[in-house]
Design an enzyme around this catalytic site. Structure first.
Site, PDB file in Angstrom:
ATOM      1  N   LYS A 134       0.909   3.092  -7.328  1.00  0.00           N
ATOM      2  CA  LYS A 134       0.281   3.852  -6.251  1.00  0.00           C
ATOM      3  C   LYS A 134      -0.040   5.290  -6.650  1.00  0.00           C
ATOM      4  O   LYS A 134       0.500   5.824  -7.607  1.00  0.00           O
ATOM      5  CB  LYS A 134       1.158   3.796  -5.004  1.00  0.00           C
ATOM      6  CG  LYS A 134       1.033   2.416  -4.353  1.00  0.00           C
ATOM      7  CD  LYS A 134       1.366   2.383  -2.902  1.00  0.00           C
ATOM      8  CE  LYS A 134       0.970   0.999  -2.377  1.00  0.00           C
ATOM      9  NZ  LYS A 134       1.767   0.579  -1.242  1.00  0.00           N
ATOM     10  N   ARG A 190       7.263  -5.227  -3.931  1.00  0.00           N
ATOM     11  CA  ARG A 190       5.891  -5.719  -4.117  1.00  0.00           C
ATOM     12  C   ARG A 190       5.311  -5.033  -5.350  1.00  0.00           C
ATOM     13  O   ARG A 190       5.131  -3.812  -5.341  1.00  0.00           O
ATOM     14  CB  ARG A 190       5.077  -5.391  -2.861  1.00  0.00           C
ATOM     15  CG  ARG A 190       3.655  -5.901  -2.887  1.00  0.00           C
ATOM     16  CD  ARG A 190       2.924  -5.487  -1.612  1.00  0.00           C
ATOM     17  NE  ARG A 190       1.540  -5.931  -1.612  1.00  0.00           N
ATOM     18  CZ  ARG A 190       0.563  -5.302  -2.254  1.00  0.00           C
ATOM     19  NH1 ARG A 190       0.795  -4.201  -2.935  1.00  0.00           N
ATOM     20  NH2 ARG A 190      -0.658  -5.776  -2.207  1.00  0.00           N
TER      21      ARG A 190
HETATM   22  C1  7PJ Z   1       1.195  -2.666   0.363  1.00  0.00           C
HETATM   23  C2  7PJ Z   1       0.752  -3.846   0.946  1.00  0.00           C
HETATM   24  C3  7PJ Z   1       2.520  -2.209   0.644  1.00  0.00           C
HETATM   25  C4  7PJ Z   1       2.764  -4.163   2.023  1.00  0.00           C
HETATM   26  C5  7PJ Z   1      -0.827  -3.001  -0.254  1.00  0.00           C
HETATM   27  C6  7PJ Z   1      -1.716  -1.265  -3.179  1.00  0.00           C
HETATM   28  C7  7PJ Z   1      -2.344  -1.234  -1.855  1.00  0.00           C
HETATM   29  N1  7PJ Z   1       1.516  -4.595   1.765  1.00  0.00           N
HETATM   30  N2  7PJ Z   1      -0.532  -4.041   0.552  1.00  0.00           N
HETATM   31  N3  7PJ Z   1       3.265  -2.998   1.490  1.00  0.00           N
HETATM   32  N4  7PJ Z   1       0.199  -2.166  -0.404  1.00  0.00           N
HETATM   33  N5  7PJ Z   1       3.565  -4.864   2.832  1.00  0.00           N
HETATM   34  O1  7PJ Z   1      -1.126  -2.242  -3.637  1.00  0.00           O
HETATM   35  O2  7PJ Z   1      -1.837  -0.194  -3.844  1.00  0.00           O
HETATM   36  O3  7PJ Z   1       3.000  -1.163   0.200  1.00  0.00           O
HETATM   37  S1  7PJ Z   1      -2.388  -2.816  -0.982  1.00  0.00           S
END
Ligand code: 7PJ
Length: 272
Positions: A216, A250
């Protein structure tokens, strides 16, 4: 008592790319093939679950229509189901996509909107699968313009508490709820760092906690590095989140995170 609290059920969620990149020549089959190969790789690398989304939620990204989202995700989920029973989460805010993805084999809904879009709470309740409720200030289009909080941790806790209540009221069972403070979604670096430092507080809801820090902007800004050079920063952030009690990480770089988390799990074994 150790000053950390490692989840005994710590799991790694691998992010599968489905949005066509600039190198692809745009053919539908090519993108499905590429996404499938990516999913296979993440499974081989040791992902515990996969997150599949057909709508880019990066800051400033455009919205995608239902048909495109379904076309990007459903054939992929069905294809993965032909060779693997790995749990799959569908990253969507749209009820139609939730239904189609779960019918194809997804077993979890990941909602960056915390099920605040029309029909989302009802669809998730009807489908009866686990849901991740994430905090976001604003929308993906506007969220990074001027994020503001008086007390970022308290406000996000209040929000998540309200969304848990809304989910319960809609008929979603408590054991099917996961929460996520939403790193980078309407937050400055300082907000993100405060949230990370206070991550353990989000365990107070008594439901599993998901943290998404991988690659990020906050890592990019701290390191002053573009997205393809954020691996080591992302691993550091993943380890910190794991030590502070995250249950699901994640991540994009599964093999590397698996190694890093093996160290954390080993520590968890001796302090459990
Ligand atoms: C997240 C997501 C997160 C959850 C994305 C990226 C943006 N879903 N989807 N938590 N981030 N639950 O991966 O940079 O932090 S998309």
């Amino acid at each position: 008592m150790p000053a950390f609290s490692i989840s005994p059920q710590l799991r790694i969620m691998g992010v599968v790319n489905t949005t066509p990149d600039s190198f692809s020549d745009g053919g539908r089959f090519d993108s499905l093939d590429a996404a499938l190969a990516h999913a296979r790789r993440l499974i081989d690398e040791g992902a515990d679950l996969l997150d599949i989304g057909g709508e880019s939620s990066r800051p400033g990204a455009a919205e995608v229509d239902v048909a495109t989202e379904i076309q990007r995700t459903v054939p992929l989920i069905a294809a993965i189901r032909e060779f693997s029973d790995i749990p799959i989460s569908i990253d969507t805010s749209k009820p139609e996509v939730m239904h189609a993805a779960v019918a194809a084999g997804a077993g979890m809904i990941n909602s960056i909107w915390a099920l605040r879009r029309d029909g989302a709470l009802a669809a998730a309740a009807e489908l009866g699968v686990p849901v991740c409720l994430m905090h976001m200030q604003g929308t993906p289009q506007t969220m990074q313009r001027e994020p503001r909080y008086d007390d970022v941790v308290a406000e996000i806790k209040t929000f998540l508490g309200e969304r848990i209540d809304a989910a319960l009221a809609a008929g979603i069972r408590r054991e099917n709820i996961v929460v996520d403070p939403g790193f980078g979604f309407g937050k400055t670096i300082e907000h993100n760092l405060r949230l990370l430092a206070s991550l353990a507080e989000f365990r107070e809801f008594g439901v599993p906690l998901l943290a998404g820090l991988s690659r990020k902007q906050m890592i990019g800004k701290i390191l002053d590095k573009p997205v393809d050079q954020r691996l080591h920063g992302s691993l550091s952030a993943a380890v910190i989140a794991a030590l502070l009690g995250a249950d699901i990480l994640r991540v994009h770089d599964v093999a590397e995170t698996v190694d890093a988390i093996k160290i954390v799990r080993a520590l968890g074994q001796v302090v459990a």
